[in-house]
Design a protein around this motif. Structure first.
Motif, short mmCIF file in Angstrom:
data_model
loop_
_atom_site.label_atom_id
_atom_site.label_comp_id
_atom_site.label_asym_id
_atom_site.label_seq_id
_atom_site.Cartn_x
_atom_site.Cartn_y
_atom_site.Cartn_z
N ILE A 12 -9.85 -30.72 9.60
CA ILE A 12 -10.04 -29.81 8.45
C ILE A 12 -11.15 -30.36 7.55
N ALA B 74 -14.50 -29.85 9.21
CA ALA B 74 -14.92 -28.44 9.22
C ALA B 74 -15.42 -28.02 7.85
N GLN B 75 -14.78 -28.54 6.82
CA GLN B 75 -15.21 -28.19 5.46
C GLN B 75 -16.59 -28.78 5.18
N SER C 226 -11.34 -25.96 12.20
CA SER C 226 -10.85 -27.31 12.24
C SER C 226 -9.96 -27.74 13.39
#
Lengths: 356, 340
Positions: free
Chosen positions: B246, B249-250, B269
Motif C-alpha cells: 500500500i 502504491a501510494q 497495492s
C-alpha cells in the motif's frame, strides 16, 4: 393439447400445441417450434449481437459439437467471454420484494448471462430473446447442463407470449434503451411504454420488474464520451428533437435509443402502473458491478464514498483527490440529492401493485 | 427476498432495543465480494451500518460462510477482555429462498488503508499501527493456542500439504524446487512445537481491518478463510507485505500521475518483488520496524529461528496474492533479514 404457459402474443388467447407449432384458437395464427424452441415472431428480426452472424453460427455449431464452454473459450471477443461467464450480475435479487424462487422472465436475455445464474434459485425461468443465434445458444447450453427449468423462447418484448399475472419477477437488463429501435414506425417512447404495459400484464400482483440501464445524464456524457448505443457525443443531453436531427445528419438515421434521467425513469414507471419504484446505482456499471448503492437515502451512498471509494483515492491523481476532498465535506443527504442525477447507471426495482 | 431479509433485521433490532422498526427505516447497500454477497444494513439514517448479512446461494461457497460462523461463534464464547470488541458477533443464521446467510454486527471506524495513507509521512503513526496489530495478534494467538492435549500427529503435515497444493495450483512448481521445499519441511517438522497451532485468520491484511480513531482500536472482519489449527506468525507476515504494498502504491501514485489527470489506480497495492525485498531482506526503516515486531511475536511463542524461517516459507507459499517470484527470491537469498 392445451398449453397454458404460452398465449398468442398478438391476441393473448390460448394456444393449442401441434407437432411443430402452436396454433391460436382465436386468431388462427401459427407459431412454429424450431429445434425445440417456440418462435413467437411473425418475421425474423434483423440480426444484432456482439459478434457477426457468421461467427455466431459457427460458435453455436462448435458449442453443439464440443460443448458450450469450449465454444465460449474460443471466442475472439474477450468482453463477450467475460459477459457470458460472469455471474455476479444477479445480486440485485436481494432488493426485490417478491419471490425470486418463483417463476421468472428474462426479457431480452441475450446469451443467457442472467438466465443461467438465476436458474439455480428459481422454480422456472423463461429466457426470451428475438435473435435466433443467441436463443439457440441458450438452448444448447441448457441441454448440455440439463437445466430443464430454463425455457428458451424466441420472441419479442413488445408482444409477450405469456398469460396475465404469470411471473413473480421480470428483468430487463440492457433492454429498455433498445426498444425504440425495434420498430421505426412508432415513437421510441411509445414502444417503451408498450413494452412496460406488457410487463405489467404478465407480472403477478406484487411482482417486480428489474431494469438495468444507463443514465441519460451520466457525468461522463458531459465530458464528451460517446453514447454507446447511438455512438454520438452529447446526444443524451440534448432535447430529443435536437438529438434526432443531429443523428440524421451524422448517422443518416433517427435517434431512437432513448435513455432517461432519474426523475424521468420514475415518472415513466409510475405512469406504466408500477406502485413502488426504487432506484439504485450499480458501481461501476450495471453490466458488471461490485456494489449496488441505494439512492433514496444519503447515508449508504455517503458510506460507500467514504469507506470504499476513499480506499482508492490515495492512489489517484491530485485532481481526483481534490474533488474527493470537496465531496467529503458536503452533508450526505445533499450529496446524494445532487449526485444521483449524474451517476453512470441505474438499477431499478419497480413493483406492481398487489391490488391490480 | 428484500422483505424477508428486512423481517430478520426487524426481529434482531427488537430483540436488542425493545422497539419495532418499519421496513422503510432499513436500507441495504450491496457488496459482491469474492466469497459471498454482503448486504450492509443501515437503520434510521445512521451514518454507518449496524448489521451486515453475508449471504450466498452458491453451494460451493456455503463452506466459507460456515467457517466464518463457526470461528466467530467460538471467539465470542471465549473470554478476551482486551480484544472482545474487535471482531464481529454472529447474531443469526439460516436460509432465505435457497440462500444461506449469517447476520453479523458491523464494525465501526474507517478502513485501515485510509488511515495508513493518511499517516503517509509519519513513521511514528506507522509504528503505532504495527505495534497495535502485533499486540492484537499476540493476544488472539495466545488465547487460541491449541491445548497440547488436543494436538494430534500430522497437523503440521496437513498444513504443509494443503499450502503446497495451493501454491502448485496457482503457479506450478518444478521438481527441484519442490524437493528443496519438502526438505525444509522435513528438517523442521520433528522440531516444531506440538502445540504451536493457533487461530489463524489467513486473510489478515489492511483490507480486512477497520480502525477507530476515537477508541484507538481495530476491528478485524472476513474470517471465512480462518482455521483453528493454523500456523503462527503467518498472519503478521501477510499484514506486513500488504502494508508495504500500500505504501509503495501510494508513493508511485504521487510521483507518476500528472496533476491534471483523472487517473485512479484501481488495482491497488498487491506487493511486488521490490516490496518483498524491502520488507523482508533489505535493511531500511520498514524492515527494522517489522523486525522488532516479528522478534516480539516469536519470543511470545518461543519460535526458534529455524521454525520462523520455515513459517516464512509457508507464508510465501500461501499468501493469497503472492507473486511466483517470492519463492525464487527466498530460495536464492535464504533466511530474511527480519529474523536475524
Amino acid at each position: 393439447m392445451e398449453q397454458k404457459e404460452f398465449v398468442c402474443p398478438l391476441c393473448k388467447k390460448e394456444l393449442r400445441q401441434e407437432a411443430d407449432a402452436y396454433l391460436c384458437r382465436e386468431c388462427s395464427c401459427k407459431w412454429k417450434i424450431k429445434d425445440g424452441i417456440p418462435v413467437f415472431l411473425k418475421e425474423e428480426i434483423p440480426y444484432w449481437a456482439e459478434i457477426p452472424q457468421v461467427e455466431a453460427r459457427a460458435f453455436n455449431q462448435l458449442a453443439q459439437k464440443e460443448g458450450w464452454r469450449k465454444a465460449v473459450e474460443s471466442l475472439s471477443s474477450q468482453s463477450l467471454k467475460e459477459y457470458i461467464f460472469h455471474e455476479s450480475r444477479i445480486n440485485w435479487k436481494y432488493f426485490v420484494p417478491s419471490d425470486v424462487s418463483g417463476v421468472i422472465l428474462d426479457a431480452g436475455s441475450g446469451w443467457g448471462s442472467l438466465s443461467f445464474p438465476f436458474n439455480d434459485y428459481c422454480e422456472k425461468i423463461y429466457s426470451l430473446e428475438p435473435a435466433w443465434e443467441r436463443i439457440n445458444f441458450i438452448k444448447i447450453r441448457r441441454d448440455q447442463d440439463q437445466l430443464y427449468n430454463l425455457v428458451p423462447v424466441c420472441g419479442d418484448t413488445l408482444n409477450l407470449p405469456f398469460p396475465d399475472s404469470y411471473f413473480d419477477v421480470v428483468f430487463y437488463s440492457g433492454v429498455l434503451e433498445w426498444l425504440g429501435t425495434s420498430n421505426t414506425k412508432e415513437k421510441p417512447d411509445d414502444l417503451q411504454k408498450k413494452a412496460l404495459a406488457e410487463v405489467i400484464r404478465v407480472l403477478k400482483p406484487g411482482g417486480s420488474l428489474y431494469i438495468g440501464v444507463e443514465n441519460r445524464l451520466a457525468f461522463f456524457y458531459f465530458l464528451g464520451v460517446k453514447d454507446p448505443h447511438a455512438g454520438l457525443r452529447f446526444s443524451t443531453l440534448m432535447p430529443r428533437f435536437l438529438a434526432d436531427l443531429y443523428s440524421k445528419i451524422v448517422r443518416k438515421k433517427s435517434y431512437r435509443e432513448y435513455l432517461y434521467s432519474y426523475n424521468a425513469l420514475k415518472r415513466l414507471l409510475k405512469k406504466s402502473g408500477f406502485d413502488e419504484v426504487k432506484i439504485f446505482t450499480p458501481i461501476p456499471s450495471y453490466l458488471n458491478y461490485k456494489y449496488i448503492v441505494p439512492l433514496d437515502s444519503g447515508y449508504p451512498f455517503n458510506y460507500w464514498l467514504k469507506n470504499v471509494l476513499a480506499t482508492r483515492i490515495p492512489f489517484a491523481s491530485a485532481v481526483l483527490r481534490l474533488i474527493f476532498g470537496f465531496l467529503k465535506i458536503i452533508p450526505p443527504v445533499t450529496l446524494v440529492a445532487v449526485l444521483k442525477y449524474f451517476v453512470p447507471d441505474y438499477a431499478i426495482i419497480a413493483v406492481k401493485s398487489k391490488k391490480q | 427476498m428484500r422483505d424477508e431479509l428486512k423481517k430478520i433485521i426487524i426481529r434482531q433490532f427488537q430483540k436488542e432495543q425493545g422497539r419495532l422498526l418499519q421496513h422503510k427505516d432499513i436500507s441495504f447497500l450491496l457488496y459482491a465480494s469474492r466469497s459471498c454477497d454482503i448486504l450492509f444494513c443501515f437503520i434510521n439514517s445512521a451514518k454507518t451500518p449496524r448489521y451486515l448479512f453475508k449471504i450466498t446461494a452458491n453451494k460451493d461457497l456455503f463452506s466459507f460462510l460456515k467457517t466464518e460462523q463457526s470461528i466467530l461463534g467460538e471467539l465470542s464464547e471465549c473470554d478476551f477482555p482486551s480484544i472482545s470488541e474487535t471482531f464481529p458477533r454472529v447474531l443469526g443464521q439460516g436460509m432465505v429462498q435457497n440462500h444461506y446467510f449469517i447476520l453479523e454486527t458491523a464494525g465501526q471506524g474507517e478502513h485501515l488503508i485510509n488511515h495508513i495513507c493518511a499517516c503517509k509521512n509519519s513513521l511514528e503513526q506507522k509504528k503505532m499501527i504495527f505495534y497495535k496489530i502485533t499486540d492484537w495478534l499476540i493476544e488472539l494467538h495466545k488465547q487460541t493456542t491449541l491445548n497440547p492435549k488436543d494436538s494430534r500427529e500430522g497437523l503440521l503435515e496437513e498444513n504443509f500439504k494443503e499450502t503446497l497444493a495451493l501454491y502448485k495450483k496457482k503457479h506450478g512448481l518444478g521438481q527441484a524446487k519442490e524437493e528443496k521445499i519438502i526438505s525444509s519441511h522435513n528438517q523442521v517438522s520433528s522440531l516444531y512445537p506440538a502445540s504451536a497451532f493457533i487461530l489463524q485468520h489467513r486473510d489478515f491484511s489492511p483490507w480486512n481491518i477497520l480502525y477507530n480513531r476515537k477508541k484507538g482500536d481495530i476491528f478485524v472482519f472476513d474470517w471465512e478463510y480462518g482455521a483453528f489449527q493454523g500456523l503462527p506468525l503467518i498472519d503478521l507476515l501477510n499484514f506486513a507485505i500488504d502494508f508495504k504494498g500500500i505504501i509503495s502504491a501510494q508513493d508511485k501514485a504521487q510521483k507518476i500521475t500528472s496533476k491534471f489527470s483523472l487517473s485512479i489506480n484501481v488495482n491497488i497495492s498487491y506487493a511486488g518483488k521490490d516490496d518483498f525485498l524491502d520488507a523482508f531482506y533489505n535493511k531500511n526503516q520498514y524492515s527494522l520496524l517489522l523486525s522488532g515486531c516479528v522478534s516480539k511475536y516469536c519470543q511470545e511463542f518461543n519460535l526458534s529461528s529455524k521454525s520462523s524461517e520455515y513459517l516464512f516459507l509457508l507464508f510465501i507459499l500461501r499468501h493469497l496474492y503472492r507473486e511466483g517470484c517470492f519463492l525464487d527470491l527466498f530460495l536464492e537469498k535464504g533466511c530474511p533479514f527480519i529474523f536475524k
